[in-house]
Design a protein around this motif. Structure first.
Motif, PDB file in Angstrom:
ATOM      1  N   SER A 279       0.729  -1.017  -0.004  1.00 43.53           N
ATOM      2  CA  SER A 279       0.140   0.039   0.285  1.00 43.53           C
ATOM      3  C   SER A 279       0.793   1.286   0.039  1.00 43.53           C
ATOM      4  O   SER A 279       0.556   2.288  -0.719  1.00 43.53           O
ATOM      5  N   THR A 280       2.122   1.125   0.596  1.00 42.14           N
ATOM      6  CA  THR A 280       2.963   2.356   0.827  1.00 42.14           C
ATOM      7  C   THR A 280       3.526   2.435  -0.797  1.00 42.14           C
ATOM      8  O   THR A 280       3.588   3.520  -1.342  1.00 42.14           O
TER       9      THR A 280
ATOM     10  N   ALA B 298       0.867   4.059  -2.892  1.00 48.86           N
ATOM     11  CA  ALA B 298       0.340   5.659  -2.474  1.00 48.86           C
ATOM     12  C   ALA B 298       1.470   6.364  -3.047  1.00 48.86           C
ATOM     13  O   ALA B 298       1.146   7.327  -3.569  1.00 48.86           O
TER      14      ALA B 298
ATOM     15  N   ILE C  37      -6.570   2.792  -0.100  1.00 49.64           N
ATOM     16  CA  ILE C  37      -5.058   3.600   0.186  1.00 49.64           C
ATOM     17  C   ILE C  37      -5.594   5.191   0.198  1.00 49.64           C
ATOM     18  O   ILE C  37      -5.177   5.932   1.059  1.00 49.64           O
ATOM     19  N   MET C  38      -6.459   5.469  -0.975  1.00 46.67           N
ATOM     20  CA  MET C  38      -6.432   6.670  -1.313  1.00 46.67           C
ATOM     21  C   MET C  38      -7.355   7.328   0.084  1.00 46.67           C
ATOM     22  O   MET C  38      -7.226   8.520   0.304  1.00 46.67           O
TER      23      MET C  38
ATOM     24  N   LEU D 281      -4.855   8.325   2.668  1.00 50.90           N
ATOM     25  CA  LEU D 281      -4.255   9.698   2.421  1.00 50.90           C
ATOM     26  C   LEU D 281      -5.279  10.898   2.426  1.00 50.90           C
ATOM     27  O   LEU D 281      -4.845  11.968   2.874  1.00 50.90           O
TER      28      LEU D 281
ATOM     29  N   VAL E 213       3.576   9.917   3.688  1.00 51.22           N
ATOM     30  CA  VAL E 213       2.825   9.034   3.219  1.00 51.22           C
ATOM     31  C   VAL E 213       3.054   7.498   4.044  1.00 51.22           C
ATOM     32  O   VAL E 213       2.273   6.910   4.186  1.00 51.22           O
TER      33      VAL E 213
ATOM     34  N   SER F 166       0.959   7.415   6.942  1.00 55.29           N
ATOM     35  CA  SER F 166      -0.307   7.511   6.688  1.00 55.29           C
ATOM     36  C   SER F 166      -0.701   5.999   6.175  1.00 55.29           C
ATOM     37  O   SER F 166      -1.884   5.392   6.667  1.00 55.29           O
ATOM     38  N   THR F 167      -0.039   5.171   5.603  1.00 52.93           N
ATOM     39  CA  THR F 167      -0.318   3.791   5.327  1.00 52.93           C
ATOM     40  C   THR F 167       0.130   2.915   5.825  1.00 52.93           C
ATOM     41  O   THR F 167      -0.446   1.860   6.073  1.00 52.93           O
TER      42      THR F 167
END
Length: 163
Positions: free
Chosen positions: A6-7, A10, A45-46, A49, A79, A82-83
């Motif tokens: 996911s990172t 992202a 994922i979005m 973010l 980022v 967040s992920t």
């Protein structure tokens, strides 16, 4: 240590958003096609973010995603936090062992039982310093820095072809 997929997605999505026309909002379908990832997975994922203020979702027919701030103000650390979440990378799991007591900076053999675990484990100290150094490095890497490097590489390649 390995970062989650996911990172990776992202970071690539953000570079794509940063490198696109700011007037054009990019939908989840286009982003998922660019990254070869399912729309549902990328949507999750979005959403992360968006909740962390890195992207903004614009509703409507011409809607989609856009960066919520300048790409130069979105760091890799932003980022990743967040992920991946904000947990520490290392936790000392041996705090009750005799070995751990010997590794603490306040252990001199004269501490009472309740004071034994107040010192800092030397192993944890090293790992915390490594995490801090990694965080500092990632704070210095922005989405814009990647876009700039890619554009420079592209321009150099085009220059070599024209020579």
């Amino acid at each position: 240590m390995q970062f989650a997929k996911s990172t990776d997605y992202a970071l690539h999505a953000l570079v794509h958003l940063a490198n696109s026309d700011p007037e054009y909002k990019i939908g989840i379908k286009e982003l998922s096609n660019m990254l070869y990832v399912s729309e549902s997975y990328l949507s999750k994922i979005m959403t992360k973010l968006r909740k962390d203020g890195i992207v903004r979702a614009v509703p409507g027919v011409k809607g989609g995603y856009e960066l919520s701030r300048s790409a130069s103000h979105i760091t890799f650390l932003d980022v990743i936090l967040s992920t991946e979440g904000r947990q520490q990378m290392f936790n000392c799991s041996n705090s009750d062992s005799r070995q751990h007591t010997l590794l603490t900076d306040e252990s001199n053999g004269q501490l009472r039982d309740k004071e034994k675990h107040q010192g800092v484990c030397r192993i944890k100290e090293v790992m915390d310093n490594a995490e801090s150094a990694l965080h500092q490095f990632l704070k210095n890497q922005s989405i814009q820095s990647i876009v700039d490097k890619a554009n420079k590489d592209c321009n150099n390649h085009l220059q070599k072809e024209s020579d």
